[in-house]
Scaffold this motif. Structure first.
Motif, PDB file in Angstrom:
ATOM      1  N   PHE A  46      -6.117   2.709   3.402  1.00  0.00           N
ATOM      2  CA  PHE A  46      -4.970   2.417   4.264  1.00  0.00           C
ATOM      3  C   PHE A  46      -3.666   2.409   3.461  1.00  0.00           C
ATOM      4  CE2 PHE A  46      -2.219  -1.231   5.528  1.00  0.00           C
ATOM      5  CZ  PHE A  46      -1.577  -0.607   6.587  1.00  0.00           C
ATOM      6  N   HIS A  47      -3.678   1.730   2.337  1.00  0.00           N
ATOM      7  CA  HIS A  47      -2.467   1.649   1.529  1.00  0.00           C
ATOM      8  C   HIS A  47      -2.117   2.991   0.891  1.00  0.00           C
ATOM      9  CE1 HIS A  47      -3.153  -2.798   1.687  1.00  0.00           C
ATOM     10  NE2 HIS A  47      -1.835  -2.770   1.778  1.00  0.00           N
ATOM     11  N   LEU A  48      -3.127   3.764   0.504  1.00  0.00           N
ATOM     12  CA  LEU A  48      -2.851   5.086  -0.075  1.00  0.00           C
ATOM     13  C   LEU A  48      -2.179   5.997   0.939  1.00  0.00           C
ATOM     14  CD1 LEU A  48      -5.066   7.136  -2.454  1.00  0.00           C
ATOM     15  CD2 LEU A  48      -4.135   8.244  -0.432  1.00  0.00           C
ATOM     16  N   PHE A  49      -2.737   6.044   2.163  1.00  0.00           N
ATOM     17  CA  PHE A  49      -2.137   6.876   3.206  1.00  0.00           C
ATOM     18  C   PHE A  49      -0.754   6.350   3.598  1.00  0.00           C
ATOM     19  CE2 PHE A  49      -6.135   8.936   3.501  1.00  0.00           C
ATOM     20  CZ  PHE A  49      -5.967  10.084   4.263  1.00  0.00           C
ATOM     21  N   SER A  50      -0.606   5.022   3.594  1.00  0.00           N
ATOM     22  CA  SER A  50       0.690   4.432   3.948  1.00  0.00           C
ATOM     23  C   SER A  50       1.772   4.863   2.967  1.00  0.00           C
ATOM     24  CB  SER A  50       0.588   2.904   3.968  1.00  0.00           C
ATOM     25  OG  SER A  50      -0.301   2.476   4.971  1.00  0.00           O
ATOM     26  N   GLU A  51       1.430   4.849   1.668  1.00  0.00           N
ATOM     27  CA  GLU A  51       2.419   5.177   0.652  1.00  0.00           C
ATOM     28  C   GLU A  51       2.604   6.688   0.505  1.00  0.00           C
ATOM     29  OE1 GLU A  51       5.295   4.988  -2.164  1.00  0.00           O
ATOM     30  OE2 GLU A  51       4.526   3.402  -0.866  1.00  0.00           O
ATOM     31  N   SER A  52       1.500   7.411   0.386  1.00  0.00           N
ATOM     32  CA  SER A  52       1.598   8.852   0.125  1.00  0.00           C
ATOM     33  C   SER A  52       2.142   9.626   1.321  1.00  0.00           C
ATOM     34  CB  SER A  52       0.224   9.410  -0.271  1.00  0.00           C
ATOM     35  OG  SER A  52      -0.247   8.796  -1.456  1.00  0.00           O
ATOM     36  N   GLY A  53       1.901   9.113   2.516  1.00  0.00           N
ATOM     37  CA  GLY A  53       2.331   9.860   3.697  1.00  0.00           C
ATOM     38  C   GLY A  53       3.515   9.253   4.412  1.00  0.00           C
ATOM     39  N   ARG A  54       4.198   8.312   3.763  1.00  0.00           N
ATOM     40  CA  ARG A  54       5.248   7.553   4.464  1.00  0.00           C
ATOM     41  C   ARG A  54       6.408   8.414   4.944  1.00  0.00           C
ATOM     42  NH1 ARG A  54       9.194   6.222   0.520  1.00  0.00           N
ATOM     43  NH2 ARG A  54       8.465   6.596  -1.622  1.00  0.00           N
ATOM     44  N   ARG A  55       6.613   9.579   4.314  1.00  0.00           N
ATOM     45  CA  ARG A  55       7.708  10.445   4.760  1.00  0.00           C
ATOM     46  C   ARG A  55       7.307  11.286   5.977  1.00  0.00           C
ATOM     47  NH1 ARG A  55       8.197  10.417  -0.828  1.00  0.00           N
ATOM     48  NH2 ARG A  55      10.282   9.774  -1.597  1.00  0.00           N
ATOM     49  N   SER A  56       5.999  11.327   6.261  1.00  0.00           N
ATOM     50  CA  SER A  56       5.519  12.170   7.369  1.00  0.00           C
ATOM     51  C   SER A  56       4.948  11.366   8.533  1.00  0.00           C
ATOM     52  CB  SER A  56       4.445  13.143   6.868  1.00  0.00           C
ATOM     53  OG  SER A  56       4.941  13.975   5.840  1.00  0.00           O
ATOM     54  N   PHE A  57       4.399  10.189   8.234  1.00  0.00           N
ATOM     55  CA  PHE A  57       3.757   9.410   9.308  1.00  0.00           C
ATOM     56  C   PHE A  57       3.663   7.948   8.901  1.00  0.00           C
ATOM     57  CE2 PHE A  57       0.455  11.429   6.677  1.00  0.00           C
ATOM     58  CZ  PHE A  57      -0.237  10.320   6.205  1.00  0.00           C
ATOM     59  N   SER A  58       3.467   7.105   9.903  1.00  0.00           N
ATOM     60  CA  SER A  58       3.182   5.687   9.662  1.00  0.00           C
ATOM     61  C   SER A  58       1.679   5.467   9.772  1.00  0.00           C
ATOM     62  CB  SER A  58       3.913   4.810  10.677  1.00  0.00           C
ATOM     63  OG  SER A  58       3.504   5.125  11.998  1.00  0.00           O
ATOM     64  N   THR A  59       1.178   4.394   9.175  1.00  0.00           N
ATOM     65  CA  THR A  59      -0.268   4.165   9.118  1.00  0.00           C
ATOM     66  C   THR A  59      -0.602   2.755   9.597  1.00  0.00           C
ATOM     67  OG1 THR A  59      -0.331   5.616   7.171  1.00  0.00           O
ATOM     68  CG2 THR A  59      -2.305   4.345   7.647  1.00  0.00           C
ATOM     69  N   ARG A  60      -1.690   2.665  10.361  1.00  0.00           N
ATOM     70  CA  ARG A  60      -2.190   1.376  10.818  1.00  0.00           C
ATOM     71  C   ARG A  60      -3.690   1.296  10.505  1.00  0.00           C
ATOM     72  NH1 ARG A  60       2.477   1.049  11.027  1.00  0.00           N
ATOM     73  NH2 ARG A  60       3.825   0.262  12.708  1.00  0.00           N
ATOM     74  N   SER A  61      -4.193   0.076  10.406  1.00  0.00           N
ATOM     75  CA  SER A  61      -5.602  -0.126  10.062  1.00  0.00           C
ATOM     76  C   SER A  61      -6.288  -0.982  11.119  1.00  0.00           C
ATOM     77  CB  SER A  61      -5.714  -0.802   8.690  1.00  0.00           C
ATOM     78  OG  SER A  61      -7.065  -1.039   8.350  1.00  0.00           O
ATOM     79  N   ASN A  62      -7.552  -0.636  11.414  1.00  0.00           N
ATOM     80  CA  ASN A  62      -8.359  -1.409  12.363  1.00  0.00           C
ATOM     81  C   ASN A  62      -9.773  -1.578  11.814  1.00  0.00           C
ATOM     82  OD1 ASN A  62      -6.267  -0.283  14.494  1.00  0.00           O
ATOM     83  ND2 ASN A  62      -7.355  -1.959  15.467  1.00  0.00           N
ATOM     84  N   VAL A  63     -10.270  -2.803  11.825  1.00  0.00           N
ATOM     85  CA  VAL A  63     -11.669  -3.078  11.487  1.00  0.00           C
ATOM     86  C   VAL A  63     -12.377  -3.449  12.784  1.00  0.00           C
ATOM     87  CG1 VAL A  63     -13.261  -4.519  10.168  1.00  0.00           C
ATOM     88  CG2 VAL A  63     -11.064  -3.856   9.163  1.00  0.00           C
ATOM     89  N   LEU A  64     -13.283  -2.598  13.237  1.00  0.00           N
ATOM     90  CA  LEU A  64     -13.889  -2.786  14.565  1.00  0.00           C
ATOM     91  C   LEU A  64     -14.824  -3.983  14.613  1.00  0.00           C
ATOM     92  CD1 LEU A  64     -14.625   0.901  15.634  1.00  0.00           C
ATOM     93  CD2 LEU A  64     -12.549  -0.456  15.917  1.00  0.00           C
TER      94      LEU A  64
END
Length: 706
Positions: free
Chosen positions: A578-596
């Protein structure tokens, strides 16, 4: 057009019963359209009529082109370039009426709609002590009615392939009356719209209603489900089935030659198989002929082993009339009892297995002890006799009605378990549960040389959402859990799409087993699914993140879905991803996390899990009785020391297999609680290809030997 459609019902390209195509002039026009668009490979999705028409079209192909050349509508060069037409059929029909495949696309979804309706109706029926007669689709095939009857514990079912014999009216009324006498407050009767009697006369829901009202004076209502059965979002099973078949059809067309016969992609148990189209069409026509000639036994056989197996199980359970009293005091003739215990985490379908095991055992003269609170209850003698009505309605209930825990025999004391088995004269035990249930039986078998009372038949029915038990392709509960995950992912994707440029990282259960993450990824249209069985590095994650950024920039779908198995990687866990995608992709998208979390274990059992639980419970009771009678000592006790007396009752391909647990132990990674071989891993490349990653998917289909 094809983006984001996996969760949609119906067909986005449209469908119709085309009258023009039945005439040669219509097929000439169709041939011209294909040639003008440069098409020589065709995938036909439909029922037996569509597939028969497609095969006719292929057989006429050269003549149709010659006619078009003669009329000047095509050139000779065009004819030569398109001289052959390759066709692959995919059977799409909710009736499951096409011979040659165990399941057609749409059938499982229709069963979901039927069971949802029955569950809803059951509450009002029980409240008012009513009898409900439900009409379900199937003009020429009773599959929906038959399987729904198994799944919802229907009291009576009418299907065209197996009409009830003369005197069915008396039998029906007697059965309903006997059930009311022992306290049952509702009755469910399913009528297939094509139901007939032995003389071929139609049996309608109205006729059944009038019979029950006249003879028994029950408050009886009719519900016609109609086209509700065709609608709604596809089930997880149908999404995965259609995806596998679609991929296989492409490979079949690539491999096809000019003289190759037209094929269909079918499902044989859990294996995709290629079969010749016209052989399957001929078998389907043969069923219709058998029905017309009133050769009903031949009709059932012609439907195939899957249909015949469902019917045989239903006939066994439907003739199991409850005892005259709710007590088993005078019913059981055996000197020893059976016990049933739940072990491990709860899973949908387990209660259905217990129900059918208990009722089958009762009718055969065996008392069944239900062990409360799992193995700790067994060690303390916390058990009760399960009567006929005690398990009524259990098929529709999730969780575990007996209570279940993760404790193992060594945790609670093997000696105390052995003493309780001896003191309660238990001649065989059924364990219903996941890896812990399997492991429990292994421990008890290993201790048999120390305690003679453990030398009895020990059976395991795999029941876990993780699907990580060896000796079976599917465990009870995994289908229900998949549907829960896919339903949640559909809503998450809707949220992500509305927010634009949003990626959700969703954690699924499964322990070290990536079954749920992988299959939910395919059914839910995920961009990636990270699992323990497939190594991945930080570089792989960054590459996937870059792929997601490219998708956001260039694709019409501005959302992303990443699934992570809960134990995919010790270091690269859900939070890290979650944190990797949040940081690496922050210029292209936002990221959220869910634990079902545990919502994956809850809910109502799916039709698949209800039916499999019912079948496995019945099979387990039959196997238990056979083993006990085979190993009966002169003093009336059971002494079973053969390895075949401690088995796991699993489904491999289309067969029920009884595999000795000590043999399975050699094929198990106990440190990660996984079987060494897992069939679903071959679907991993398909998941990545559909998400537009580079990968290689090889044909999984086997050529049919029949």
């Amino acid at each position: 057009m094809y983006l984001g459609i996996i969760e949609q019902g119906g067909t986005v390209i449209g469908s119709a019963r085309c009258k023009d195509f039945r005439e040669r002039a219509g097929r000439v026009k169709a041939a011209k359209n294909l040639v003008l668009n440069g098409i020589t490979n065709l995938v036909c999705i439909g029922g037996d009529g569509s597939l028969t028409g497609a095969n006719c079209f292929r057989n006429e192909w050269k003549d149709l082109l010659d006619e078009l050349v003669s009329s000047g509508e095509l050139s000779k060069e065009q004819r030569e370039k398109h001289s052959s037409l390759s066709i692959v059929g995919l059977v799409g029909s909710i009736d499951n009426d096409f011979c040659g495949t165990d399941m057609t696309i749409g059938t499982d979804t229709a069963l979901h709609r039927i069971i949802e309706a029955v569950d809803a109706i059951s509450t009002t029926a029980a409240s008012h002590q009513r009898c409900f007669v439900l009409e379900v689709m199937g003009r020429h095939c009773g599959y929906l009615a038959l399987v729904a009857a198994l799944a919802c514990e229907a009291d009576f079912v009418f299907v065209p392939e197996y009409p009830h014999k003369e005197g069915w009216k008396d039998k029906l009324c007697k059965k309903l009356q006997s059930e009311r006498d022992v306290g049952q407050r509702l009755n469910i009767i399913l009528v297939c719209e094509g139901a007939i009697d032995m003389q071929g006369n139609s049996i309608t829901a109205t006729q059944v209603q009038e019979l029950v009202q006249t003879r028994l004076s029950y408050d009886t209502r009719i519900t016609v489900l109609g086209h509700v059965q065709r609608g709604g979002r596809p089930s997880a099973f149908d999404r995965i089935l259609a995806t596998r078949m679609g991929a296989e059809s492409v490979l079949a067309l690539i491999e096809a030659k000019s003289d190759s016969p037209a094929l269909i992609i079918s499902l044989d148990g859990n294996q995709v198989v290629r079969k010749q189209l016209m052989q399957c069409v001929q078998k389907t026509l043969n069923v219709q002929k058998c029905m017309k000639d009133q050769k009903f036994e031949d009709c059932v056989s012609a439907r195939g082993r899957s249909f015949e197996g469902n019917l045989n199980i239903y006939k066994i359970l439907s003739r199991l009339e409850p005892p005259k009293t709710a007590s088993t005091e005078n019913l059981c003739s055996s000197k020893y009892s059976f016990a049933v215990v739940a072990v491990g985490a709860p899973a949908c379908g387990a209660n259905a297995a217990v129900r059918s095991f208990v009722r089958m055992s009762l009718v055969k003269g065996y008392k069944v002890m239900g062990v409360l609170d799992s193995l700790s209850g067994l060690s303390k003698g916390n058990m009760k006799i399960l009567n006929w009505m005690d398990v009524h309605g259990w098929a529709a209930k999730g969780g575990s009605m007996l209570g279940t825990k993760r404790t193992l025999p060594k945790d609670v004391g093997i000696e105390s378990i052995a003493n309780q088995i001896r003191d309660n004269k238990i001649g065989g035990i059924l364990f219903v549960g996941g890896f812990e249930a399997y492991q429990a039986v292994v421990q008890l078998v290993e201790a048999q040389h120390l305690y003679s009372s453990l030398k009895i038949p020990l059976l395991v029915i795999p029941s876990t959402i993780s699907n990580n038990v060896p000796g079976t392709d599917f465990s009870l509960g995994c289908d229900s859990s998949l549907n829960e995950i896919v339903s949640i992912c559909d809503r998450i994707k809707q949220s992500a799409l509305g927010s634009k440029r949003r990626v959700f990282v969703v954690e699924t259960m499964g322990g070290y087993c990536g079954y749920l993450a992988t299959l939910a990824g395919i059914a839910g249209g995920a961009d990636a699914a990270y699992i323990n069985e497939e190594d991945f590095t930080c570089s792989d994650l960054i590459k996937d993140c870059d792929h997601m950024s490219t998708k956001m920039e260039n694709s019409q779908i501005k959302r992303g879905l990443i699934l992570v198995n809960e134990k995919a990687n010790t270091n690269f866990n859900t939070d890290f991803i979650f944190h990797l995608f949040s940081e690496s992709g922050r210029r292209s998208f936002s990221t959220r996390s869910n634990v079902l979390g545990h919502m994956q274990q809850g809910g109502s059992p799916s039709p698949f899990d209800r039916n499999m639980g019912t079948k496995l419970g019945t099979k387990a009771a039959q196997k238990m009785i056979t083993l006990c009678e085979k190993n009966l000592a002169e003093d009336g006790t059971v002494v079973a020391t053969d390895p075949d007396c401690a088995v796991l009752v699993g489904v491999i391909r289309r067969k029920t297999e009884y595999t000795p647990v000590m043999e399975l132990a050699k094929r198990t990674d106990f440190s990660k609680r996984l079987p060494l071989d897992q069939w679903w891993l071959k679907l991993r490349p398909l998941l990545r290809i559909l998400a537009k990653h580079d990968d290689v998917y090889t044909a999984e289909a086997e050529d049919d030997d029949q």
